[in-house]
Motif scaffolding. Sequence first.
Motif, PDB file in Angstrom:
ATOM      1  N   PRO A  41       0.833  -1.208   0.000  1.00 32.93           N
ATOM      2  CA  PRO A  41       0.000   0.000   0.000  1.00 32.93           C
ATOM      3  C   PRO A  41       0.868   1.258   0.000  1.00 32.93           C
ATOM      4  O   PRO A  41       1.984   1.253   0.523  1.00 32.93           O
ATOM      5  CB  PRO A  41      -0.797  -0.125   1.301  1.00 32.93           C
ATOM      6  CG  PRO A  41       0.048  -0.990   2.177  1.00 32.93           C
ATOM      7  CD  PRO A  41       0.720  -1.956   1.263  1.00 32.93           C
ATOM      8  N   PRO A  42       0.375   2.357  -0.593  1.00 34.61           N
ATOM      9  CA  PRO A  42       1.137   3.615  -0.550  1.00 34.61           C
ATOM     10  C   PRO A  42       1.446   3.999   0.895  1.00 34.61           C
ATOM     11  O   PRO A  42       0.586   3.906   1.776  1.00 34.61           O
ATOM     12  CB  PRO A  42       0.197   4.621  -1.217  1.00 34.61           C
ATOM     13  CG  PRO A  42      -0.709   3.788  -2.069  1.00 34.61           C
ATOM     14  CD  PRO A  42      -0.902   2.498  -1.320  1.00 34.61           C
ATOM     15  N   ALA A  43       2.696   4.409   1.124  1.00 33.11           N
ATOM     16  CA  ALA A  43       3.123   4.679   2.501  1.00 33.11           C
ATOM     17  C   ALA A  43       3.551   6.128   2.715  1.00 33.11           C
ATOM     18  O   ALA A  43       3.600   6.591   3.850  1.00 33.11           O
ATOM     19  CB  ALA A  43       4.274   3.750   2.873  1.00 33.11           C
ATOM     20  N   ALA A  44       3.892   6.839   1.641  1.00 36.48           N
ATOM     21  CA  ALA A  44       4.358   8.225   1.763  1.00 36.48           C
ATOM     22  C   ALA A  44       4.348   8.861   0.382  1.00 36.48           C
ATOM     23  O   ALA A  44       4.077   8.194  -0.626  1.00 36.48           O
ATOM     24  CB  ALA A  44       5.754   8.268   2.373  1.00 36.48           C
ATOM     25  N   THR A  45       4.629  10.145   0.336  1.00 31.32           N
ATOM     26  CA  THR A  45       4.760  10.870  -0.931  1.00 31.32           C
ATOM     27  C   THR A  45       5.950  11.813  -0.845  1.00 31.32           C
ATOM     28  O   THR A  45       6.395  12.181   0.251  1.00 31.32           O
ATOM     29  CB  THR A  45       3.491  11.676  -1.263  1.00 31.32           C
ATOM     30  OG1 THR A  45       3.148  12.480  -0.127  1.00 31.32           O
ATOM     31  CG2 THR A  45       2.324  10.775  -1.620  1.00 31.32           C
ATOM     32  N   VAL A  46       6.458  12.207  -2.003  1.00 32.78           N
ATOM     33  CA  VAL A  46       7.581  13.136  -2.075  1.00 32.78           C
ATOM     34  C   VAL A  46       7.387  14.061  -3.263  1.00 32.78           C
ATOM     35  O   VAL A  46       6.863  13.639  -4.308  1.00 32.78           O
ATOM     36  CB  VAL A  46       8.930  12.382  -2.189  1.00 32.78           C
ATOM     37  CG1 VAL A  46       8.994  11.545  -3.455  1.00 32.78           C
ATOM     38  CG2 VAL A  46      10.106  13.359  -2.137  1.00 32.78           C
ATOM     39  N   ASP A  47       7.753  15.315  -3.114  1.00 29.75           N
ATOM     40  CA  ASP A  47       7.721  16.251  -4.234  1.00 29.75           C
ATOM     41  C   ASP A  47       8.855  15.918  -5.194  1.00 29.75           C
ATOM     42  O   ASP A  47       9.997  15.707  -4.769  1.00 29.75           O
ATOM     43  CB  ASP A  47       7.873  17.696  -3.740  1.00 29.75           C
ATOM     44  CG  ASP A  47       6.654  18.165  -2.962  1.00 29.75           C
ATOM     45  OD1 ASP A  47       5.553  17.624  -3.198  1.00 29.75           O
ATOM     46  OD2 ASP A  47       6.805  19.080  -2.129  1.00 29.75           O
ATOM     47  N   GLY A  48       8.557  15.863  -6.475  1.00 27.67           N
ATOM     48  CA  GLY A  48       9.585  15.545  -7.468  1.00 27.67           C
ATOM     49  C   GLY A  48       9.161  16.001  -8.838  1.00 27.67           C
ATOM     50  O   GLY A  48       8.352  16.934  -8.977  1.00 27.67           O
ATOM     51  N   GLN A  49       9.704  15.358  -9.870  1.00 32.73           N
ATOM     52  CA  GLN A  49       9.394  15.704 -11.251  1.00 32.73           C
ATOM     53  C   GLN A  49       9.022  14.443 -12.015  1.00 32.73           C
ATOM     54  O   GLN A  49       9.536  13.352 -11.739  1.00 32.73           O
ATOM     55  CB  GLN A  49      10.591  16.387 -11.925  1.00 32.73           C
ATOM     56  CG  GLN A  49      10.936  17.747 -11.330  1.00 32.73           C
ATOM     57  CD  GLN A  49      12.086  18.424 -12.057  1.00 32.73           C
ATOM     58  OE1 GLN A  49      12.957  17.760 -12.613  1.00 32.73           O
ATOM     59  NE2 GLN A  49      12.082  19.741 -12.071  1.00 32.73           N
ATOM     60  N   ASP A  50       8.152  14.635 -13.002  1.00 30.00           N
ATOM     61  CA  ASP A  50       7.784  13.489 -13.836  1.00 30.00           C
ATOM     62  C   ASP A  50       8.805  13.326 -14.963  1.00 30.00           C
ATOM     63  O   ASP A  50       9.852  13.994 -14.978  1.00 30.00           O
ATOM     64  CB  ASP A  50       6.364  13.655 -14.390  1.00 30.00           C
ATOM     65  CG  ASP A  50       6.208  14.901 -15.261  1.00 30.00           C
ATOM     66  OD1 ASP A  50       7.239  15.448 -15.723  1.00 30.00           O
ATOM     67  OD2 ASP A  50       5.058  15.324 -15.486  1.00 30.00           O
ATOM     68  N   GLY A  51       8.504  12.459 -15.898  1.00 33.18           N
ATOM     69  CA  GLY A  51       9.464  12.143 -16.955  1.00 33.18           C
ATOM     70  C   GLY A  51       9.794  13.283 -17.885  1.00 33.18           C
ATOM     71  O   GLY A  51      10.814  13.230 -18.594  1.00 33.18           O
ATOM     72  N   THR A  56       5.595  17.308  -9.688  1.00 32.31           N
ATOM     73  CA  THR A  56       4.526  16.372  -9.377  1.00 32.31           C
ATOM     74  C   THR A  56       4.752  15.787  -7.987  1.00 32.31           C
ATOM     75  O   THR A  56       5.798  16.017  -7.370  1.00 32.31           O
ATOM     76  CB  THR A  56       4.473  15.236 -10.422  1.00 32.31           C
ATOM     77  OG1 THR A  56       3.313  14.444 -10.190  1.00 32.31           O
ATOM     78  CG2 THR A  56       5.714  14.352 -10.335  1.00 32.31           C
ATOM     79  N   THR A  57       3.773  15.055  -7.514  1.00 33.52           N
ATOM     80  CA  THR A  57       3.894  14.343  -6.244  1.00 33.52           C
ATOM     81  C   THR A  57       4.014  12.856  -6.539  1.00 33.52           C
ATOM     82  O   THR A  57       3.187  12.292  -7.261  1.00 33.52           O
ATOM     83  CB  THR A  57       2.671  14.609  -5.342  1.00 33.52           C
ATOM     84  OG1 THR A  57       2.583  16.016  -5.076  1.00 33.52           O
ATOM     85  CG2 THR A  57       2.810  13.866  -4.023  1.00 33.52           C
ATOM     86  N   ILE A  58       5.044  12.240  -5.993  1.00 32.61           N
ATOM     87  CA  ILE A  58       5.365  10.851  -6.308  1.00 32.61           C
ATOM     88  C   ILE A  58       5.032   9.965  -5.118  1.00 32.61           C
ATOM     89  O   ILE A  58       5.378  10.288  -3.972  1.00 32.61           O
ATOM     90  CB  ILE A  58       6.860  10.717  -6.671  1.00 32.61           C
ATOM     91  CG1 ILE A  58       7.190  11.619  -7.868  1.00 32.61           C
ATOM     92  CG2 ILE A  58       7.237   9.272  -6.966  1.00 32.61           C
ATOM     93  CD1 ILE A  58       8.672  11.741  -8.155  1.00 32.61           C
TER      94      ILE A  58
END
Length: 308
Positions: A41-51, A56-58
């Motif tokens: 299951p999803p456990a956390a998120t991080v700010d980043g960039q897509d391809g 985006t939020t990953i």
Amino acid sequence: MAVTQHAVLRPHFTAWRDVPTGIYATATQLKTMDLPRRPGPPAATVDGQDGIGRSTTIALYRIDQSAPTASTAAQLAAARSRVENPVRVCADCGARPDRAPIATESYGALCPACWHIRGLRQHQEEAARERAGAARIARGLLRAPQNRPLGVLHVDYTERGHTPAGTRRRPSAAKVTVIGANGLVLAEPLLRLVSPRAKGIPDGASDPVQGAEALAAVLSQLTVLIWRYRDLDDLSAGLRTQGATWPLPTGQYVHEMCRLATAWRGEVTPDGDRPVAVAPGRADRMLYLLTQIADTEQAPALPIGAAS
């Protein structure tokens, strides 16, 4: 570490550097592990960039909550054989991490630790170049022409504490010390910065208008070295409220030492930051630091970490 909590109480990280090592991974990172795994299951998120470079939020997943994929050992071996020159070994330390090493053009595949070390080395090499530049500038300041010799300026304020509401009161006076490159005092006025009826004015504080004019006459003949402009904010505000002129020269004849000292110290933290140099706190200590910078030996340029 900047961490906020989503409504479902999953941690959110504002930068990849804040994500704990070995705890979380993206779905792609789990899929490309040496022995691939399926995310839980999803456990956390991080700010980043897509391809394509958009913010985006990953989603992140706990590695210890992931499960093996359905691939058998034979299937994994067959898939590996179809990949030309599979790189799973760190080119620097020889580690064979679960997660795929980071591919670089200059250094080959690197484990996260070696990739971080390489980045720090680049910061250190840049700092070494800046250190050499700081030494050249310091020598130039000490060799200032006779028609505009060096003057090192430092200000000590007479503080008056805070108001009952907690607001800092403006200093009542400022002792401005100016010394030459030989260490001798060129000027040392104690200038009143508040109304003569205000409390907390030290004995001997001079009239700000006359004192600022006398100080300006001295500074107008000098190349002035200060620590930072913002250290003079209280002096500027106090003189302005008392109707006195600003005594410091403008433009090319004033130099901030803080950036010079920071470049010369050239320290790089484990996070890759460059700490700001600590202020010397006195005019004579500023001059001493300047001579230290100027006396820096210019060693032959060697790669950081190379044997001398």
